[in-house]
Motif scaffolding. Sequence first.
Motif, PDB file in Angstrom:
ATOM      1  N   GLU A  40      14.547  -5.981  20.042  1.00 13.26           N
ATOM      2  CA  GLU A  40      13.365  -5.114  20.231  1.00 13.26           C
ATOM      3  C   GLU A  40      12.049  -6.267  20.114  1.00 13.26           C
ATOM      4  O   GLU A  40      10.788  -5.860  20.515  1.00 13.26           O
ATOM      5  CB  GLU A  40      12.296  -5.307  18.435  1.00 13.26           C
ATOM      6  CG  GLU A  40      14.001  -4.008  17.546  1.00 13.26           C
ATOM      7  CD  GLU A  40      13.343  -3.980  16.970  1.00 13.26           C
ATOM      8  OE1 GLU A  40      12.015  -4.110  16.090  1.00 13.26           O
ATOM      9  OE2 GLU A  40      14.151  -2.608  16.041  1.00 13.26           O
ATOM     10  N   SER A  74       5.245  -5.394  11.368  1.00 14.41           N
ATOM     11  CA  SER A  74       6.362  -3.849  11.885  1.00 14.41           C
ATOM     12  C   SER A  74       5.920  -4.351  13.748  1.00 14.41           C
ATOM     13  O   SER A  74       6.947  -4.305  14.260  1.00 14.41           O
ATOM     14  CB  SER A  74       5.857  -2.111  12.024  1.00 14.41           C
ATOM     15  OG  SER A  74       6.430  -1.427  13.095  1.00 14.41           O
ATOM     16  N   ASN A  75       4.574  -4.388  14.162  1.00  8.26           N
ATOM     17  CA  ASN A  75       4.647  -4.496  15.418  1.00  8.26           C
ATOM     18  C   ASN A  75       4.607  -5.983  16.528  1.00  8.26           C
ATOM     19  O   ASN A  75       4.763  -5.918  17.262  1.00  8.26           O
ATOM     20  CB  ASN A  75       2.648  -4.657  15.949  1.00  8.26           C
ATOM     21  CG  ASN A  75       2.387  -2.997  15.208  1.00  8.26           C
ATOM     22  OD1 ASN A  75       2.796  -2.232  15.511  1.00  8.26           O
ATOM     23  ND2 ASN A  75       1.073  -3.393  15.389  1.00  8.26           N
ATOM     24  N   ALA A 187      12.326   2.015  12.326  1.00  6.38           N
ATOM     25  CA  ALA A 187      12.957   3.247  13.363  1.00  6.38           C
ATOM     26  C   ALA A 187      12.781   4.521  13.917  1.00  6.38           C
ATOM     27  O   ALA A 187      13.665   4.677  12.742  1.00  6.38           O
ATOM     28  CB  ALA A 187      14.211   2.396  14.654  1.00  6.38           C
ATOM     29  N   LYS A 203       8.406   1.997  15.034  1.00  8.73           N
ATOM     30  CA  LYS A 203       9.347   1.943  16.223  1.00  8.73           C
ATOM     31  C   LYS A 203       9.655   3.414  17.357  1.00  8.73           C
ATOM     32  O   LYS A 203      11.010   3.899  16.437  1.00  8.73           O
ATOM     33  CB  LYS A 203      10.052   1.085  15.693  1.00  8.73           C
ATOM     34  CG  LYS A 203       9.179  -0.073  15.390  1.00  8.73           C
ATOM     35  CD  LYS A 203      10.337  -1.455  15.145  1.00  8.73           C
ATOM     36  CE  LYS A 203       9.543  -2.200  13.853  1.00  8.73           C
ATOM     37  NZ  LYS A 203      10.353  -3.891  13.631  1.00  8.73           N
ATOM     38  N   ASN A 225       4.577   0.442  19.376  1.00  7.69           N
ATOM     39  CA  ASN A 225       6.334   0.207  18.998  1.00  7.69           C
ATOM     40  C   ASN A 225       6.377   1.251  20.190  1.00  7.69           C
ATOM     41  O   ASN A 225       7.254   2.235  19.847  1.00  7.69           O
ATOM     42  CB  ASN A 225       6.969  -0.252  18.440  1.00  7.69           C
ATOM     43  CG  ASN A 225       5.503  -0.946  17.231  1.00  7.69           C
ATOM     44  OD1 ASN A 225       6.039  -1.906  17.832  1.00  7.69           O
ATOM     45  ND2 ASN A 225       4.917  -0.788  16.847  1.00  7.69           N
ATOM     46  N   TYR A 227       9.966   2.572  22.566  1.00  2.00           N
ATOM     47  CA  TYR A 227      11.219   1.652  23.615  1.00  2.00           C
ATOM     48  C   TYR A 227      12.574   3.689  24.000  1.00  2.00           C
ATOM     49  O   TYR A 227      12.086   4.232  23.739  1.00  2.00           O
ATOM     50  CB  TYR A 227      12.224   1.638  22.276  1.00  2.00           C
ATOM     51  CG  TYR A 227      11.561  -0.116  21.771  1.00  2.00           C
ATOM     52  CD1 TYR A 227      12.442  -1.156  22.196  1.00  2.00           C
ATOM     53  CD2 TYR A 227      10.642   0.725  20.291  1.00  2.00           C
ATOM     54  CE1 TYR A 227      11.598  -1.830  21.066  1.00  2.00           C
ATOM     55  CE2 TYR A 227      10.396  -0.376  19.409  1.00  2.00           C
ATOM     56  CZ  TYR A 227      10.786  -1.996  20.469  1.00  2.00           C
ATOM     57  OH  TYR A 227      10.533  -3.044  19.620  1.00  2.00           O
TER      58      TYR A 227
END
Length: 230
Positions: A40, A74-75, A187, A203, A225, A227
């Motif tokens: 991450e 979390s960030n 996530a 995320k 976040n 991905y």
Amino acid sequence: MKKVLILPLFVFFSFSAFAYPLNSVLLKNFNTVMTLARYEQKDAIIVFSDPSCFYCNKLKNDTLSNLQVQQFLSNNFLIGEIYATNEKANFEGNVYTYSDLFQGFRVTGTPTLVFFTSGGTPLTYLPGYLGPSDFIKVLQYVALGAYAKNVDFGTFSKTPNNFVGTPTVISITQDEANYILQNDPMAKQIDSYPGKDADHFLKYVIFGKDATSIANKMLNDGFYNIYVVG
């Protein structure tokens, strides 16, 4: 993995009215924390703890259960808690027990928080308990790299600072995506835009042919976040 787009943001948002469950934020395995941190691209924190420690439990119940602390973590960080047990940890190419790590990091009291880079290099440590507002200041100090610039923490902590994170799009492999989704409770897998009112601090792991365009829209809307599976 590579960062493809970033957008600095310095304002706290609160898209969730309630704190997340503690076990969604505080993980229980050293290797999992370090692997997630690498995939991450976030720094890691290991809380050296003890189940009978009053201030360890206060840290979890008061500070790590605070919504703004959780959002900041979390960030910017992966965080996990370990006890002095015989459970195994991989660190710097060697296998140690958690008890070995307590000795190796010279932990003499709990809680002690050790900060690591995303690659697993120790950065600094924090002994003892802090309440939510003071803890966020420490997290900002580390996340913004002020410690590395030899900025005095006392001066830093008195300076107004609303930094909460940097919205970022990161490309990851299929294997990395699977690991993140299986091991990070924060996530969430998506294949379409989640909506502007969705939780900006989760995320999001984006699959599908439209992943890049979805990611760009999320970035512009202030999701932190993001991905993209490539």
